[in-house]
Scaffold this active site. Structure first.
Site, mmCIF file in Angstrom:
data_model
loop_
_atom_site.group_PDB
_atom_site.id
_atom_site.type_symbol
_atom_site.label_atom_id
_atom_site.label_comp_id
_atom_site.label_asym_id
_atom_site.label_seq_id
_atom_site.Cartn_x
_atom_site.Cartn_y
_atom_site.Cartn_z
ATOM 1 N N GLU A 25 0.851 -1.191 0.000
ATOM 2 C CA GLU A 25 0.000 0.000 0.000
ATOM 3 C C GLU A 25 0.886 1.240 0.000
ATOM 4 O O GLU A 25 2.012 1.211 0.510
ATOM 5 C CB GLU A 25 -0.877 -0.032 1.267
ATOM 6 C CG GLU A 25 -1.722 1.221 1.453
ATOM 7 C CD GLU A 25 -2.772 1.081 2.562
ATOM 8 O OE1 GLU A 25 -2.758 0.061 3.288
ATOM 9 O OE2 GLU A 25 -3.595 2.002 2.688
ATOM 10 N N ASN A 70 -6.536 1.639 3.029
ATOM 11 C CA ASN A 70 -7.250 2.893 3.317
ATOM 12 C C ASN A 70 -6.814 4.006 2.377
ATOM 13 O O ASN A 70 -7.606 4.906 2.053
ATOM 14 C CB ASN A 70 -7.015 3.310 4.769
ATOM 15 C CG ASN A 70 -7.568 2.286 5.750
ATOM 16 O OD1 ASN A 70 -8.377 1.450 5.394
ATOM 17 N ND2 ASN A 70 -7.116 2.343 6.987
ATOM 18 N N ASN A 168 -12.135 -0.661 -0.682
ATOM 19 C CA ASN A 168 -11.452 -1.228 0.479
ATOM 20 C C ASN A 168 -12.220 -0.921 1.754
ATOM 21 O O ASN A 168 -12.585 0.241 1.991
ATOM 22 C CB ASN A 168 -10.046 -0.619 0.601
ATOM 23 C CG ASN A 168 -9.296 -1.103 1.834
ATOM 24 O OD1 ASN A 168 -8.902 -2.261 1.888
ATOM 25 N ND2 ASN A 168 -9.125 -0.239 2.825
ATOM 26 N N GLU A 169 -12.465 -1.929 2.549
ATOM 27 C CA GLU A 169 -13.059 -1.773 3.903
ATOM 28 C C GLU A 169 -14.128 -0.690 3.945
ATOM 29 O O GLU A 169 -14.076 0.232 4.770
ATOM 30 C CB GLU A 169 -11.960 -1.482 4.932
ATOM 31 C CG GLU A 169 -11.003 -2.636 5.082
ATOM 32 C CD GLU A 169 -10.044 -2.526 6.262
ATOM 33 O OE1 GLU A 169 -9.926 -1.445 6.865
ATOM 34 O OE2 GLU A 169 -9.401 -3.551 6.582
ATOM 35 N N TYR A 240 -6.662 -9.133 11.362
ATOM 36 C CA TYR A 240 -5.356 -8.980 12.006
ATOM 37 C C TYR A 240 -5.474 -9.451 13.455
ATOM 38 O O TYR A 240 -6.499 -9.244 14.092
ATOM 39 C CB TYR A 240 -4.931 -7.510 12.018
ATOM 40 C CG TYR A 240 -4.696 -6.932 10.641
ATOM 41 C CD1 TYR A 240 -3.506 -7.152 9.967
ATOM 42 C CD2 TYR A 240 -5.674 -6.148 10.019
ATOM 43 C CE1 TYR A 240 -3.284 -6.613 8.707
ATOM 44 C CE2 TYR A 240 -5.454 -5.601 8.759
ATOM 45 C CZ TYR A 240 -4.258 -5.842 8.110
ATOM 46 O OH TYR A 240 -4.038 -5.314 6.868
ATOM 47 N N GLU A 289 -6.378 -9.244 3.338
ATOM 48 C CA GLU A 289 -5.505 -8.678 4.378
ATOM 49 C C GLU A 289 -5.546 -9.644 5.558
ATOM 50 O O GLU A 289 -6.606 -9.847 6.149
ATOM 51 C CB GLU A 289 -5.971 -7.292 4.823
ATOM 52 C CG GLU A 289 -5.755 -6.218 3.766
ATOM 53 C CD GLU A 289 -6.062 -4.800 4.261
ATOM 54 O OE1 GLU A 289 -5.872 -4.536 5.464
ATOM 55 O OE2 GLU A 289 -6.497 -3.987 3.438
ATOM 56 N N GLN A 353 1.416 -6.627 5.318
ATOM 57 C CA GLN A 353 1.781 -6.278 3.963
ATOM 58 C C GLN A 353 3.112 -6.933 3.645
ATOM 59 O O GLN A 353 3.529 -7.821 4.384
ATOM 60 C CB GLN A 353 1.830 -4.766 3.822
ATOM 61 C CG GLN A 353 0.464 -4.108 4.136
ATOM 62 C CD GLN A 353 0.414 -2.610 3.784
ATOM 63 O OE1 GLN A 353 1.296 -2.034 3.172
ATOM 64 N NE2 GLN A 353 -0.664 -1.964 4.229
#
Ligand code: AHR
Length: 499
Positions: A25, A70, A168-169, A240, A289, A353
């Site tokens: 990212e 993000n 994304n999200e 996560y 992720e 990542q």
């Protein structure tokens, strides 16, 4: 005594290569100071660090998600093409985006590193039309405005990007342009429609829940899928792990239990929508992720570089630079096993990542590079978890953890071309004996690689090889039964061949 039984007749599903993808990212030092550093002694003609490219290439990462995260939701891809590159404030991470690295630079670097790109389209501030233009720019051969602009910018052949994330999200209020499930579902549907009209062959990923901790989970996933079920190929999952309040090392190493439950719930949710829509299609899962991420200081990982530090509005500030230890690596090994054990549904994945930001590869600006403890279980999976996933039936002592009852030993097995790769996590603080049996073949051990150490041992620039996997002697005799002694707190890869 623990027992593991493997039978090549008991297949879970195919292990797609793309489940071992990763993610870069525009965040922290992932791009600027990570893969890209024109002043670095190893920099290539394009300004990318040769030492980092070599590691990524040797690792064999099949696909890399880009450019966020993000960051994506405030990013205009047109800023990253052509000669005039504006400097922008990246509101997601509070840093300056110089746009020196954009679409061409990144895709061409990924190609040199031997990886494909999984491109993401901005559905925060971005529109369906901009997403369709991006696909036209990347994938349309020639003779239209955006494809000809690509050619004018130096790339004659299309980038041919086959996999696209629709935002994304989008379920989180931290996301630029956050939407409700109904709003996002409609926008993702409209975007998918336009994108597929430009290129009907692309594979699309719709945003599922950004974590099972979200109040909207799993309702979000069901609502979004109702709008997009026939348009998309995958629903995304993000997860996560760190120390939960009152959690200890055993709990973190047991994160696989929670991960497995998350995967199963999203699969069940997708199947519920499939049934209600009378669809013939089974939705695939993209865990795009996943990792261990300490957002608060823990043990050796004292400085976690959250986004409110003094580097604000600079290029390539420190963000989320976790230092990983043996506990983290074993936890990650457990997540690898959970992915294999759900190979029937998980068809794409990205370790989040790859460089500097919660990453297995760490660089020093102007200096060296080292591999974190977590590099190794990931690398073992990339290299050896392929073919089909088999049920690895484990009988082991039950133990309590914050995710409910789990076992001290956890395992997963793949079978490819006459070769088995068995991954075993031993969370116990003692050496454990384990009886391994192959129910339907006689095999010879090919290799045995163990990753272990003190629970809080870690690598750094001064001690890059403090924690590295060790190859152990193997029993060369062919057989169906093996007695294994698993080191305390370890992640082991055992390979066996039928021939
Ligand atoms: O990977 C770091 C961040 O974690 C990503 O930008 C975001 O999608 C997630 O919350």
């Amino acid at each position: 005594m623990h027992k593991i039984t493997v039978d090549k007749e008991f297949v879970i599903g195919d292990v797609e290569r793309d489940v071992w993808g990763s993610f870069i990212e525009h965040m922290g030092r992932a791009v600027y100071g990570g893969v890209y550093e024109p002043s670095h002694p190893t920099a290539d003609a394009h300004g990318f660090r040769g030492d980092v490219t070599d590691i990524v290439k040797n690792l064999g990462v099949p696909i890399i998600r880009y450019p966020g995260g993000n960051f994506l939701s405030g990013y205009n891809w047109k800023d990253g093409i052509g000669k005039d590159r504006p400097k922008r404030l990246d509101l997601a991470w509070g840093q300056l985006e110089p746009n020196e690295v954009g679409l061409h630079e990144f895709c061409e670097w990924a190609q040199r590193a031997g990886s494909r790109v999984m491109m993401s389209a901005n559905l925060g501030t971005g529109t369906p039309q901009e997403a369709a233009q991006l696909v036209e720019y990347c994938n349309f051969s020639k003779g239209s405005y955006w494809s000809d602009l690509r050619r004018k910018n130096g790339r004659e052949k299309p980038f041919a990007i086959d996999t696209w994330c629709l935002g994304n999200e989008m379920d989180g209020d931290w996301q630029i342009g956050h939407l409700t499930a109904e709003e996002y579902g409609r926008k993702a549907h409209e975007t998918a429609k336009l994108v597929k009209w430009v290129d009907k062959n692309v594979r699309l990923v719709v945003c599922g829940s950004s974590s099972p901790g979200m109040a909207t989970y799993p309702d979000w996933d069901a609502r979004v899928l109702r709008h997009t079920y026939e348009d998309v190929d995958y629903i995304s999952l993000h997860r996560y792990y760190s120390y939960e309040e009152k959690g200890n090392e055993f709990d973190l190493m047991s994160a696989h239990a929670d991960f497995d439950a998350f995967i199963k719930t999203v699969s069940a949710t997708a199947d519920f929508v499939k049934a209600s829509l009378r669809s013939k299609k089974t939705m695939k899962l993209s865990i795009d992720e996943w990792n261990v991420w300490h957002t608060r200081p823990v043990f050796h990982c004292k400085q976690v570089y959250n986004d409110n530090d003094a580097d604000r509005w600079t290029v390539g500030p420190r963000r989320a630079e976790n230092v990983y230890d043996v506990t983290d690596a074993i936890a990650l090994g457990g997540l690898v096993c959970a992915i294999i054990n759900n190979a029937d549904r998980v068809k794409m994945g990205c370790l989040a990542q790859l460089v500097n930001v919660i990453a297995p590869i760490m660089t020093q600006n102007g200096g060296g590079v080292y591999k974190q403890t977590t590099y190794y279980p990931y690398a073992m999976a990339v290299a050896h978890a392929k073919g089909t996933a088999l049920h690895a039936a484990v009988c082991s002592d039950p133990a309590e953890c914050i995710y409910g009852d789990t076992q001290k030993i956890y395992a997963a097995c793949t079978h490819d071309n006459g070769e088995y790769a068995l991954f075993v996590v031993n969370k116990s603080d003692k050496e454990e004996d384990c009886a391994l049996r192959f129910a339907s073949s006689s095999v010879a051990m090919v290799s045995r690689t163990e990753l272990t150490g003190g629970l809080h041992d870690y690598n750094d620039f001064e001690h890059p090889n403090r924690v590295v996997p060790q190859n152990r002697a193997v029993e060369k005799e062919k057989g169906q039964s093996y007695s294994l002694r698993l080191p305390a707190h370890s992640f082991t890869l055992l390979r066996f061949a039928e021939k």
